[in-house]
Design an enzyme around this catalytic site. Sequence first.
Site, PDB file in Angstrom:
ATOM      1  N   THR A  56       8.555  57.610  51.834  1.00  0.00           N
ATOM      2  CA  THR A  56       9.822  56.770  51.578  1.00  0.00           C
ATOM      3  C   THR A  56      10.982  57.847  52.109  1.00  0.00           C
ATOM      4  OG1 THR A  56       9.957  57.448  49.541  1.00  0.00           O
ATOM      5  CG2 THR A  56       9.071  55.245  49.845  1.00  0.00           C
TER       6      THR A  56
ATOM      7  N   LYS B 277      10.962  59.169  38.232  1.00  0.00           N
ATOM      8  CA  LYS B 277      10.562  60.157  39.242  1.00  0.00           C
ATOM      9  C   LYS B 277      11.841  60.964  39.763  1.00  0.00           C
ATOM     10  CE  LYS B 277       8.241  62.427  42.329  1.00  0.00           C
ATOM     11  NZ  LYS B 277       7.300  63.433  42.084  1.00  0.00           N
TER      12      LYS B 277
ATOM     13  N   ASN C  81      12.692  64.635  39.477  1.00  0.00           N
ATOM     14  CA  ASN C  81      13.094  65.636  40.882  1.00  0.00           C
ATOM     15  C   ASN C  81      14.421  66.154  40.698  1.00  0.00           C
ATOM     16  OD1 ASN C  81      10.694  65.694  41.724  1.00  0.00           O
ATOM     17  ND2 ASN C  81      10.965  64.172  43.454  1.00  0.00           N
TER      18      ASN C  81
ATOM     19  N   HIS D  65      14.745  68.950  38.314  1.00  0.00           N
ATOM     20  CA  HIS D  65      14.152  70.362  38.976  1.00  0.00           C
ATOM     21  C   HIS D  65      15.121  70.919  39.879  1.00  0.00           C
ATOM     22  CE1 HIS D  65       9.849  67.936  38.209  1.00  0.00           C
ATOM     23  NE2 HIS D  65      10.604  68.344  37.230  1.00  0.00           N
TER      24      HIS D  65
ATOM     25  N   CYS E  62      32.407  75.661  21.458  1.00  0.00           N
ATOM     26  CA  CYS E  62      31.936  76.832  22.364  1.00  0.00           C
ATOM     27  C   CYS E  62      31.530  76.051  23.775  1.00  0.00           C
ATOM     28  CB  CYS E  62      30.582  77.163  21.785  1.00  0.00           C
ATOM     29  SG  CYS E  62      30.995  77.990  20.264  1.00  0.00           S
TER      30      CYS E  62
HETATM   31  N1  LIG Z   1       4.813  65.138  49.009  1.00  0.00           N
HETATM   32  C1  LIG Z   1       4.781  65.178  47.803  1.00  0.00           C
HETATM   33  O1  LIG Z   1       4.735  66.553  47.235  1.00  0.00           O
HETATM   34  C2  LIG Z   1       5.096  64.206  46.990  1.00  0.00           C
HETATM   35  C3  LIG Z   1       5.034  64.296  45.479  1.00  0.00           C
HETATM   36  C4  LIG Z   1       5.114  63.072  44.862  1.00  0.00           C
HETATM   37  C5  LIG Z   1       5.444  61.991  45.234  1.00  0.00           C
HETATM   38  N2  LIG Z   1       5.628  61.855  46.662  1.00  0.00           N
HETATM   39  C6  LIG Z   1       6.251  60.470  47.256  1.00  0.00           C
HETATM   40  O2  LIG Z   1       4.960  59.999  47.819  1.00  0.00           O
HETATM   41  C7  LIG Z   1       5.466  59.283  48.791  1.00  0.00           C
HETATM   42  C8  LIG Z   1       4.460  59.960  50.160  1.00  0.00           C
HETATM   43  O3  LIG Z   1       4.829  61.124  50.271  1.00  0.00           O
HETATM   44  P1  LIG Z   1       3.948  62.314  51.299  1.00  0.00           P
HETATM   45  O4  LIG Z   1       4.729  63.559  51.135  1.00  0.00           O
HETATM   46  O5  LIG Z   1       2.536  62.177  51.119  1.00  0.00           O
HETATM   47  O6  LIG Z   1       4.606  61.438  52.698  1.00  0.00           O
HETATM   48  P2  LIG Z   1       3.811  61.835  54.063  1.00  0.00           P
HETATM   49  O7  LIG Z   1       4.927  61.573  55.022  1.00  0.00           O
HETATM   50  O8  LIG Z   1       3.098  63.051  54.098  1.00  0.00           O
HETATM   51  O9  LIG Z   1       2.813  60.672  54.477  1.00  0.00           O
HETATM   52  C9  LIG Z   1       3.207  59.322  54.420  1.00  0.00           C
HETATM   53  C10 LIG Z   1       2.013  58.740  55.369  1.00  0.00           C
HETATM   54  O10 LIG Z   1       2.049  57.311  55.377  1.00  0.00           O
HETATM   55  C11 LIG Z   1       1.631  56.810  56.630  1.00  0.00           C
HETATM   56  N3  LIG Z   1       2.253  55.477  56.852  1.00  0.00           N
HETATM   57  C12 LIG Z   1       3.414  54.824  57.101  1.00  0.00           C
HETATM   58  N4  LIG Z   1       3.455  53.665  57.239  1.00  0.00           N
HETATM   59  C13 LIG Z   1       2.306  53.207  56.819  1.00  0.00           C
HETATM   60  C14 LIG Z   1       1.631  51.829  56.965  1.00  0.00           C
HETATM   61  N5  LIG Z   1       2.226  50.909  57.031  1.00  0.00           N
HETATM   62  N6  LIG Z   1       0.280  51.830  56.600  1.00  0.00           N
HETATM   63  C15 LIG Z   1      -0.190  52.915  56.078  1.00  0.00           C
HETATM   64  N7  LIG Z   1       0.080  54.161  56.389  1.00  0.00           N
HETATM   65  C16 LIG Z   1       1.437  54.335  56.551  1.00  0.00           C
HETATM   66  C17 LIG Z   1       2.201  57.890  57.427  1.00  0.00           C
HETATM   67  O11 LIG Z   1       1.659  57.751  58.651  1.00  0.00           O
HETATM   68  C18 LIG Z   1       1.861  59.041  56.899  1.00  0.00           C
HETATM   69  O12 LIG Z   1       0.809  59.644  57.326  1.00  0.00           O
HETATM   70  C19 LIG Z   1       6.635  59.457  49.245  1.00  0.00           C
HETATM   71  O13 LIG Z   1       7.339  58.401  48.531  1.00  0.00           O
HETATM   72  C20 LIG Z   1       7.116  60.518  48.403  1.00  0.00           C
HETATM   73  O14 LIG Z   1       8.458  60.703  47.824  1.00  0.00           O
HETATM   74  C21 LIG Z   1       5.586  63.061  47.419  1.00  0.00           C
END
Ligand SMILES: NC(=O)c1ccc[n+]([C@@H]2O[C@H](COP(=O)([O-])OP(=O)(O)OC[C@H]3O[C@@H](n4cnc5c(N)ncnc54)[C@H](O)[C@@H]3O)[C@@H](O)[C@H]2O)c1
Length: 440
Positions: free
Chosen positions: A86, A213, A217, A220, A271
């Site tokens: 996202t 969420k 974030n 943080h 303060c």
């Molecule tokens: N990265 C983190 O540390 C983290 C932690 C908590 C929450 N999040 C949230 O989780 C979500 C995913 O984050 P991420 O870092 O894993 O993202 P990412 O970009 O690493 O992975 C997303 C994946 O989704 C796939 N994708 C896109 N459209 C698709 C569809 N229609 N069908 C199937 N797959 C599809 C992409 O090809 C990609 O592999 C985001 O909303 C992010 O904000 C991320």
Amino acid sequence: MKVAIFGLGYVGTVTAAGLASQGHDVIGVDVERSKVAAINAGRSPVVEPGVDKMVAQAVCAGRLRASTDVRDAIEGAEVSLVCVGTPSMPRGDTNLSYLARALEDLREAMAVVEPPASGFHSVVIRSTVPPGTGRSVVEPAFRAELLPDGWSVGTAMCPEFLREGIGVEDFFAPPFVVVGTDDPRTRESCANLFDFLDQEVHHVDVPTAEALKYACNAFHAVKVTFANEVGRIFAQYGVDSRDVMQLFCEDHKLNISPAYLRPGFAFGGSCLPKDLRALQSMARERGVDVPLLSSTLVSNDIIVRALVDRVLETGYRRVAILGLSFKMDTDDLRESPNLELAERFIGKGLEVRIYDPIVNPAKLVGANLEHLQSKLSHVSRLLVDEPELALEAAEVVIVATSDPACLAALPGAHAQLVLDINGRLGEQVEHIHGYEGVSW
Ligand SMILES: NC(=O)c1ccc[n+]([C@@H]2O[C@H](COP(=O)([O-])OP(=O)(O)OC[C@H]3O[C@@H](n4cnc5c(N)ncnc54)[C@H](O)[C@@H]3O)[C@@H](O)[C@H]2O)c1
């Protein structure tokens, strides 16, 4: 359970391997063939300590595979976890197109796939999405009239809290497990799915789970910036901020604690504003830019101004303020935002009556009474001795105290609007006509 996971990025891969390691039967789906191929070859498509081994073991045990075909993934599945990206749009808003596409793919696949034995399938969003997305995007995608015969779908938001770099560790020990749904069957599916964590599951409504969420974030990010800003100021004064912050973090009463984290009204007192100004002055003197610290007093004043505007917009002219000092159980009026409110209302020509259990001419003595009568005569004239006297003609009431006499008097008030500015009225709010919160 048989689980389909949409999106094999950091979150999806760790989740897929983690759930498979707990005995679930997992199929990952991604639009990128290379990621699907990596999983099927027993490798992780993302670099994350420990996940390669977990993927290899799960694939070897036959509990994890991946596909680009949604139909393949949801056949017999009881739950779909949506972990697609996202990302930010150019103006900062959230790009929900991957989510919308994944939901559409899911629904289309349902048209050609046999439903699970129960006929029920849960679609659980783990991607970070703005509050309201569940109600406006996710739930409508699975309205009963859009679903093929035999399928029934419940939706939920379960935010993911893992951090990259220690994603596997966080997956197995999250700070909390939060399930936002209105659907009892989906609530149960989620509880079963996360049962292995042996952690209490917080059941909330969907927008709360979505908002949480972002609050986490943002906090943080603010913490990092706060530590860096104070560090940069102190460095100019020969102070090692690592020592300062190490001690700072030992204070679990006020610093690393729920204290000061309740949404409500502005801060004030003798303060906080003074010392923030002093810190800003130190920064200015040594040429250190500290936008976070500098914006704090500005933001604080905006809260006061917004409340004044909110009252003025009602068109009501008679206002009661219950509680004048900057917090309960003190007579200290220095930089009290409640006093500031009173002064702004007076300046706008409203009729104001004020009751404060301590700042009360009938109770104050000596220097405090003298100070009130000489320096704040315009306000002291408006103070009354009983809450009922403040409330009798009020159209708007500002409640800045949980003093028992005030709480007892409130249900009898005839005001049109009762603004609770610090959220301490508890169950009492049920009996207060016109009750509204200020920051909630
Ligand atoms: N990265 C983190 O540390 C983290 C932690 C908590 C929450 N999040 C949230 O989780 C979500 C995913 O984050 P991420 O870092 O894993 O993202 P990412 O970009 O690493 O992975 C997303 C994946 O989704 C796939 N994708 C896109 N459209 C698709 C569809 N229609 N069908 C199937 N797959 C599809 C992409 O090809 C990609 O592999 C985001 O909303 C992010 O904000 C991320």
